[in-house]
Write a protein that holds these residues in place. Structure first.
Motif, PDB file in Angstrom:
ATOM      1  N   ALA A   5      -3.524   7.153   1.809  1.00 25.10           N
ATOM      2  CA  ALA A   5      -4.606   8.101   2.067  1.00 25.10           C
ATOM      3  C   ALA A   5      -5.044   8.782   0.770  1.00 25.10           C
ATOM      4  O   ALA A   5      -6.245   8.984   0.537  1.00 25.10           O
ATOM      5  CB  ALA A   5      -4.170   9.138   3.097  1.00 25.10           C
ATOM      6  N   LEU A   6      -4.079   9.128  -0.083  1.00 26.63           N
ATOM      7  CA  LEU A   6      -4.398   9.758  -1.364  1.00 26.63           C
ATOM      8  C   LEU A   6      -5.180   8.794  -2.250  1.00 26.63           C
ATOM      9  O   LEU A   6      -6.128   9.190  -2.937  1.00 26.63           O
ATOM     10  CB  LEU A   6      -3.111  10.207  -2.067  1.00 26.63           C
ATOM     11  CG  LEU A   6      -3.300  10.892  -3.426  1.00 26.63           C
ATOM     12  CD1 LEU A   6      -4.127  12.154  -3.276  1.00 26.63           C
ATOM     13  CD2 LEU A   6      -1.936  11.207  -4.054  1.00 26.63           C
ATOM     14  N   THR A   7      -4.788   7.530  -2.224  1.00 22.92           N
ATOM     15  CA  THR A   7      -5.524   6.514  -2.985  1.00 22.92           C
ATOM     16  C   THR A   7      -6.959   6.424  -2.486  1.00 22.92           C
ATOM     17  O   THR A   7      -7.905   6.322  -3.278  1.00 22.92           O
ATOM     18  CB  THR A   7      -4.846   5.135  -2.846  1.00 22.92           C
ATOM     19  OG1 THR A   7      -3.499   5.223  -3.325  1.00 22.92           O
ATOM     20  CG2 THR A   7      -5.597   4.075  -3.639  1.00 22.92           C
ATOM     21  N   LEU A   9      -8.643   8.834  -1.022  1.00 20.51           N
ATOM     22  CA  LEU A   9      -9.313  10.074  -1.427  1.00 20.51           C
ATOM     23  C   LEU A   9      -9.804   9.986  -2.868  1.00 20.51           C
ATOM     24  O   LEU A   9     -10.971  10.281  -3.164  1.00 20.51           O
ATOM     25  CB  LEU A   9      -8.349  11.254  -1.268  1.00 20.51           C
ATOM     26  CG  LEU A   9      -8.853  12.616  -1.766  1.00 20.51           C
ATOM     27  CD1 LEU A   9      -9.985  13.121  -0.887  1.00 20.51           C
ATOM     28  CD2 LEU A   9      -7.710  13.623  -1.796  1.00 20.51           C
ATOM     29  N   TRP A 145      -5.533   4.389   6.973  1.00 20.45           N
ATOM     30  CA  TRP A 145      -5.154   5.584   6.208  1.00 20.45           C
ATOM     31  C   TRP A 145      -6.015   5.693   4.952  1.00 20.45           C
ATOM     32  O   TRP A 145      -6.402   6.785   4.536  1.00 20.45           O
ATOM     33  CB  TRP A 145      -3.669   5.552   5.836  1.00 20.45           C
ATOM     34  CG  TRP A 145      -2.787   5.795   7.013  1.00 20.45           C
ATOM     35  CD1 TRP A 145      -2.085   4.875   7.730  1.00 20.45           C
ATOM     36  CD2 TRP A 145      -2.534   7.064   7.632  1.00 20.45           C
ATOM     37  NE1 TRP A 145      -1.410   5.481   8.766  1.00 20.45           N
ATOM     38  CE2 TRP A 145      -1.655   6.830   8.722  1.00 20.45           C
ATOM     39  CE3 TRP A 145      -2.947   8.370   7.371  1.00 20.45           C
ATOM     40  CZ2 TRP A 145      -1.198   7.851   9.550  1.00 20.45           C
ATOM     41  CZ3 TRP A 145      -2.500   9.392   8.194  1.00 20.45           C
ATOM     42  CH2 TRP A 145      -1.633   9.126   9.270  1.00 20.45           C
ATOM     43  N   PHE A 146      -6.302   4.541   4.353  1.00 21.76           N
ATOM     44  CA  PHE A 146      -7.211   4.516   3.201  1.00 21.76           C
ATOM     45  C   PHE A 146      -8.589   5.018   3.618  1.00 21.76           C
ATOM     46  O   PHE A 146      -9.217   5.822   2.919  1.00 21.76           O
ATOM     47  CB  PHE A 146      -7.310   3.093   2.636  1.00 21.76           C
ATOM     48  CG  PHE A 146      -8.178   2.977   1.413  1.00 21.76           C
ATOM     49  CD1 PHE A 146      -7.633   3.138   0.153  1.00 21.76           C
ATOM     50  CD2 PHE A 146      -9.536   2.697   1.531  1.00 21.76           C
ATOM     51  CE1 PHE A 146      -8.428   3.026  -0.983  1.00 21.76           C
ATOM     52  CE2 PHE A 146     -10.342   2.594   0.403  1.00 21.76           C
ATOM     53  CZ  PHE A 146      -9.790   2.753  -0.851  1.00 21.76           C
ATOM     54  N   GLY A 149      -8.669   8.711   3.905  1.00 15.67           N
ATOM     55  CA  GLY A 149      -8.736   9.336   2.586  1.00 15.67           C
ATOM     56  C   GLY A 149     -10.140   9.328   2.018  1.00 15.67           C
ATOM     57  O   GLY A 149     -10.622  10.342   1.496  1.00 15.67           O
ATOM     58  N   THR A 150     -10.847   8.200   2.142  1.00 14.24           N
ATOM     59  CA  THR A 150     -12.202   8.117   1.595  1.00 14.24           C
ATOM     60  C   THR A 150     -13.170   9.025   2.357  1.00 14.24           C
ATOM     61  O   THR A 150     -14.043   9.653   1.764  1.00 14.24           O
ATOM     62  CB  THR A 150     -12.734   6.671   1.624  1.00 14.24           C
ATOM     63  OG1 THR A 150     -12.722   6.183   2.969  1.00 14.24           O
ATOM     64  CG2 THR A 150     -11.882   5.762   0.762  1.00 14.24           C
ATOM     65  N   THR A 152     -12.342  11.778   3.854  1.00 14.80           N
ATOM     66  CA  THR A 152     -12.021  13.143   3.441  1.00 14.80           C
ATOM     67  C   THR A 152     -12.717  13.474   2.123  1.00 14.80           C
ATOM     68  O   THR A 152     -13.231  14.581   1.931  1.00 14.80           O
ATOM     69  CB  THR A 152     -10.497  13.319   3.290  1.00 14.80           C
ATOM     70  OG1 THR A 152      -9.872  13.055   4.547  1.00 14.80           O
ATOM     71  CG2 THR A 152     -10.152  14.735   2.845  1.00 14.80           C
TER      72      THR A 152
END
Length: 199
Positions: A5-7, A9, A145-146, A149-150, A152
């Motif tokens: 998720a951070l990746t 974002l 999850w990716f 993140g995007t 978000t």
């Protein structure tokens, strides 16, 4: 999952935090305080649709029918040039640049302009659908999850730019400042439009 998720974002921010037609339009309207919420929501919903389709596999479809992109390039290029000419005309007549003067955008027109600046730009498809879709699918079952993140990143950026731009309102109380902003927008739009037509 958090790392994926951070990746997403960071990748999303790297793509959308750039000076482009959509961001320039949102910045100007944010400074004016005019129809900001409809524009922000339109930008966000466009990202939700395009990135989700990319993650779900639409990127494969566009790769199989590449003729779609050149058509979008021509339409997008012409539209961006026209938008740039309009911004140049506003810069030429600074009396119409003050936030309280000139014809205000209706919510419907603001949404239509935002949709055109977004969906007529082939880079939007390349970034949101093909590139993000490809990267997301490299994570297999964690691709959602990716996506989270995007999306978000889109949420933070569009709301931040649209409603944070009002902090610059004092600076843009003078018509000369609007002339500079619109001149910059005209150059950006024109350059992007010519670039799209050239390729």
């Amino acid at each position: 999952m958090f790392q994926v998720a951070l990746t997403g974002l960071l990748t999303g921010l790297a793509l959308i935090v750039a000076v482009g037609a959509q961001n320039a339009f949102l910045l100007r309207q944010g400074i004016r305080g005019e129809q900001v919420l409809p524009i922000v929501l339109t930008c966000l919903l466009s990202d939700v649709v395009a990135i989700t389709l990319g993650v779900a596999g639409l990127g494969v479809v566009l790769e199989r029918w590449p003729a779609v992109l050149p058509v979008a390039q021509v339409l997008g290029g012409l539209y961006l040039i026209a938008f740039g000419v309009h911004a140049a005309m506003r810069a030429w007549k600074p009396g119409k640049l003050d936030a309280g003067e000139g014809a205000a955008l209706t919510p419907g027109r603001a949404v239509l302009l935002t949709l055109a600046l977004t969906w007529l730009n082939p880079h939007f498809y390349l970034d949101a659908v093909l590139m993000l879709g490809t990267v997301a699918n490299s994570f297999g079952t964690d691709r959602w999850w990716f996506l989270a993140g995007t999306l978000t990143a889109s949420l933070l950026w569009f709301f931040g730019l649209g409603f944070g731009a009002r902090l610059l309102r004092g600076l843009f109380a003078r018509p000369a400042a609007w002339r500079v902003l619109d001149s910059g927008i005209a150059v950006i739009m024109g350059a992007l439009g010519i670039g799209l037509l050239a390729h």
